[in-house]
Design a protein around this motif. Structure first.
Motif, PDB file in Angstrom:
ATOM      1  N   UNK A 177       0.835  -1.198   0.000  1.00  0.00           N
ATOM      2  CA  UNK A 177       0.000   0.000   0.000  1.00  0.00           C
ATOM      3  C   UNK A 177       0.876   1.257   0.000  1.00  0.00           C
ATOM      4  N   UNK A 178       1.964   1.207   0.762  1.00  0.00           N
ATOM      5  CA  UNK A 178       2.898   2.338   0.760  1.00  0.00           C
ATOM      6  C   UNK A 178       3.339   2.618  -0.673  1.00  0.00           C
ATOM      7  N   UNK A 179       3.658   1.539  -1.398  1.00  0.00           N
ATOM      8  CA  UNK A 179       4.132   1.690  -2.776  1.00  0.00           C
ATOM      9  C   UNK A 179       3.038   2.261  -3.675  1.00  0.00           C
ATOM     10  N   UNK A 180       1.844   1.672  -3.586  1.00  0.00           N
ATOM     11  CA  UNK A 180       0.755   2.090  -4.479  1.00  0.00           C
ATOM     12  C   UNK A 180       0.332   3.536  -4.234  1.00  0.00           C
ATOM     13  N   UNK A 181       0.342   3.925  -2.971  1.00  0.00           N
ATOM     14  CA  UNK A 181      -0.048   5.305  -2.656  1.00  0.00           C
ATOM     15  C   UNK A 181       0.923   6.311  -3.283  1.00  0.00           C
ATOM     16  N   UNK A 182       2.151   5.872  -3.466  1.00  0.00           N
ATOM     17  CA  UNK A 182       3.140   6.767  -4.084  1.00  0.00           C
ATOM     18  C   UNK A 182       2.922   6.883  -5.592  1.00  0.00           C
ATOM     19  N   UNK A 183       1.986   6.093  -6.140  1.00  0.00           N
ATOM     20  CA  UNK A 183       1.759   6.056  -7.599  1.00  0.00           C
ATOM     21  C   UNK A 183       0.434   6.694  -8.003  1.00  0.00           C
ATOM     22  N   UNK A 184      -0.155   7.444  -7.107  1.00  0.00           N
ATOM     23  CA  UNK A 184      -1.483   8.021  -7.362  1.00  0.00           C
ATOM     24  C   UNK A 184      -1.558   8.790  -8.690  1.00  0.00           C
ATOM     25  N   UNK A 185      -0.535   9.571  -8.966  1.00  0.00           N
ATOM     26  CA  UNK A 185      -0.535  10.390 -10.171  1.00  0.00           C
ATOM     27  C   UNK A 185      -0.619   9.513 -11.427  1.00  0.00           C
ATOM     28  N   UNK A 186       0.150   8.441 -11.431  1.00  0.00           N
ATOM     29  CA  UNK A 186       0.135   7.524 -12.579  1.00  0.00           C
ATOM     30  C   UNK A 186      -1.215   6.836 -12.735  1.00  0.00           C
ATOM     31  N   UNK A 187      -1.855   6.561 -11.612  1.00  0.00           N
ATOM     32  CA  UNK A 187      -3.163   5.909 -11.662  1.00  0.00           C
ATOM     33  C   UNK A 187      -4.172   6.849 -12.324  1.00  0.00           C
ATOM     34  N   UNK A 188      -4.133   8.099 -11.920  1.00  0.00           N
ATOM     35  CA  UNK A 188      -5.061   9.072 -12.511  1.00  0.00           C
ATOM     36  C   UNK A 188      -4.768   9.287 -13.988  1.00  0.00           C
TER      37      UNK A 188
END
Lengths: 196, 474
Positions: free
Chosen positions: A177-188
């Protein structure tokens, strides 16, 4: 999540194949809304009689066998995706499970809870069972940094597979989750492209 | 919904590759793939700790409209209009409702809701399940949705939290396997028999590490509901999931359902969905071929779904079992009260369970009702007939099946997972034999000491009428 680096321990042998997650933690114990206390019901139907008294012939009730490494027959953790199985194993105090084969979902769940599944060859597994049967104080050493597992009775050692990312997570006590939260911009950004 | 980042190359791709590649957000160096999830299903048992996790980190649900929630595992199948009696179960259901409200999740179907039912039944029937989608749920039978040509798989609670927080998970790309069933199924052989046959050949761990595509004439001829039964059981041979390329059968099923695309969006989606098949010459990591004509009505004799056989066959003898597996085999024989080499046809049984995400759909009830029509339930048999959803229950009434079942001495319970995993009061007593259309015959699965014989709805119907393990073709 706790860090994992290396561990030397006596082992608890469970030479049964296809141990499914309904055995690890039966469904009737899944009514909780937190992660606590599952260790008490680990292998409940093999471990306790109907009246709650311990079944003396089950390995967890045999004081001869103690340790934070569980060694099990092939295809450990098959069946249901319940992460409660990993919580039960962790809650009981096992940090490593050694087997020749793991079911996919269980393996992922274990890693996400800092419990290390170590895949060994069938020959290595058979030898560990034999050593523990001959001498319950036999130990294994699991070294995550070097990805090795060593039978300290025979001195035999094997390397085991783990992807580099998960290894870093365990060594540093980080989770996905720590990793995924750092990727929010890419997800959007992905969502934006997908909707066009 | 269009495919997003489809990579345009000349490379031949499998169906799995096409969908997976369209959902890659990023690749973690030397690690897993960050995969975007189109639909998340959620139930009361594997989600509370995930919501606790969000709370502890101060996070919101990232895309609330992409999560569908239903209570199914830990629910009673009688008196659903009354407060749930078991206080621990009630607390879990109340927690589920509180979480849905606190995190503003609009697609919440609690006990008693018209859309309530088993998660893998209400998803497709309400049109949440689409071809080409990535679908996850904290439940291993999420593979069911692969029947629509979707990548659908079960996840743990940590991953439920990831999806709620980011609509993504981290997954290592599985290997691909194609299982082809040539020819036609024999009369009296159901999709469940096909699946149990396949699992008995591959064993309970035989597809671990793989994502399976089912193909061939016998698969193409299956209805949507039958395809769901087959894909549902993929996990029982260890597969990460199972899928079937979408075709007219799929499109006809999806069209017009409440959450299916509409109008222009439908046309756009349909055009994309029609591209979703494995390219000719696409390479699978493993190929297995079966002849559908070899399949007989199946039953299981042991304590994992791979321990299955034709209903007229005999249990393997000890000599026929691998040496490393003998301890486990003998343990399962002791548990089941069977002897190696024994035939089971004609053996008396005590319970029959029709239901679950495997066989709790309307077609399963049609098959069961057609067989028992004009016959009577055996007096000594306790039969639990549990529709997969309220929508299925409504159809059972509307089609007149309830009258047939009532006439034959059967009663209907209310929707839920019920005796499949026996979290509620629907527990088979210790030592009793249950012919069950569910998916797992593990020790204690249907209650401590319960002895489960997995079968299709037709074999279950025959057992309910004769009170014995009976070949429905006779």
């Amino acid at each position: 999540m706790e860090k994992f680096i290396t561990l030397t321990s006596t082992v608890v042998p469970l030479p049964i194949e296809n141990v499914d997650t309904d055995q690890i933690i039966p469904a009737r114990f899944l009514k909780a809304t937190n992660k606590d206390g599952f260790g008490d019901n680990l292998f409940a139907d093999w471990r306790y009689n109907k009246d709650g008294s311990p079944k003396t012939d089950f390995i967890l009730n045999n004081p001869t066998y103690r340790g934070s490494i569980l060694v099990a027959g092939k295809n450990f953790g098959s069946g249901s995706s319940r992460e409660h199985a990993a919580w039960a194993i962790d809650g009981y105090g096992f940090k490593v499970i050694v087997s020749s084969f793991f079911a996919d979902i269980f393996r992922g769940n274990a890693l996400n809870n800092g419990v290390l599944p170590v895949i060994v060859s069938p020959e290595f597994l058979a030898e560990v069972f034999a050593c523990v049967q001959a001498n319950p104080t036999s130990t294994l050493t699991v070294d995550l940094l070097n990805q090795t597992v060593t039978n300290n009775v025979t001195g035999k050692s094997e390397t085991f597979e783990i992807n580099a990312y998960k290894k870093e997570c365990l060594l540093n006590g980080l989770d996905d989750i720590d990793y995924l939260l750092s990727k929010k911009e890419q997800i959007e950004q992905y969502e934006g492209e997908k909707n066009n | 919904m269009s495919g997003g980042r489809r990579q345009e190359t000349n490379e031949m791709k499998t169906l799995f590759d096409k969908i997976w590649d369209a959902h890659v957000v990023s690749e973690v160096e030397n690690g897993p793939t960050q995969l975007y999830i189109d639909r998340h299903f959620c139930h009361e048992v594997t989600s509370p700790q995930a919501f606790n996790g969000l709370r502890a980190r101060g996070l919101k649900v990232f895309r609330p409209e992409k999560t569908t929630l239903t209570a199914d595992h830990n629910t009673p199948t009688v008196d659903q209009d009354q407060p749930v009696k078991d206080p621990v179960s009630k607390n879990q259901l109340d927690t589920f409702a509180r979480n849905a409200a606190e995190f503003n999740l609009p697609l919440f179907y609690p006990l008693g809701h018209v859309k309530n039912g088993v998660v893998h039944i209400i998803g497709p029937e309400n049109g949440f399940t689409h071809p080409g989608a990535t679908i996850v749920c904290g439940d291993s039978h999420t593979s069911t949705h692969g029947a629509f040509g979707a990548i659908a798989f079960g996840i743990g609670t940590s991953e439920v939290e990831m999806v709620l927080a980011t609509q993504c998970i981290l997954q290592s790309r599985p290997k691909t396997m194609r299982i082809t069933f040539n020819g036609k199924l024999n009369e009296g052989v159901t999709a469940k028999d096909l699946a149990l046959y396949m699992i008995s050949k591959l064993t309970t761990g035989g597809a671990t590490g793989y994502f399976v595509e089912y193909a061939g004439e016998a698969i193409r001829n299956l209805s949507m509901e039958e395809r769901m039964t087959v894909c549902n059981l993929s996990i029982e041979m260890g597969a990460r999931g199972g899928m079937i390329a979408p075709d007219q059968t799929t499109f006809d099923y999806v069209k017009g359902r409440e959450f299916a695309p509409k109008g222009e969006e439908w046309e756009k989606s349909l055009a994309y969905w029609k591209t979703l098949k494995s390219d000719e010459g696409a390479k699978f990591d493993k190929e297995i071929v079966f002849d559908a004509a070899d399949i007989q009505p199946m039953i299981t004799y042991g304590t994992n779904p791979g321990m299955g056989m034709g209903i007229t066959d005999s249990i393997p003898t000890l000599d026929e079992v691998d040496e490393a597996g003998r301890i486990s085999f003998q343990k399962s024989m002791e548990y089941m009260g069977f002897q190696p080499g024994e035939k089971l046809e004609g053996k008396q049984i005590d319970y029959v369970f029709l239901g679950s995400c495997t066989n709790g759909r309307i077609e399963d009830f049609r098959i069961f009702a057609k067989f028992v029509k004009g016959k009577k339930k055996a007096d000594h048999v306790v039969a639990w007939l549990v529709p997969g959803s309220w929508m299925v229950e409504k159809q059972i009434r509307e089609e007149g099946l309830l009258d047939i079942l009532t006439e034959a001495g059967f009663a209907l319970r209310q929707p839920g997972c019920s005796a499949c995993l026996a979290m509620n009061d629907d527990k088979v007593p210790a030592g009793k034999y249950a012919v069950s259309t569910s998916n797992r015959n593990f020790e204690g699965r249907q209650g401590p000491g319960a002895r489960t014989i997995l079968a299709g709805p037709l074999v279950a119907a025959a057992a309910a009428v004769t009170g014995r393990i009976t070949d429905p073709r006779n």
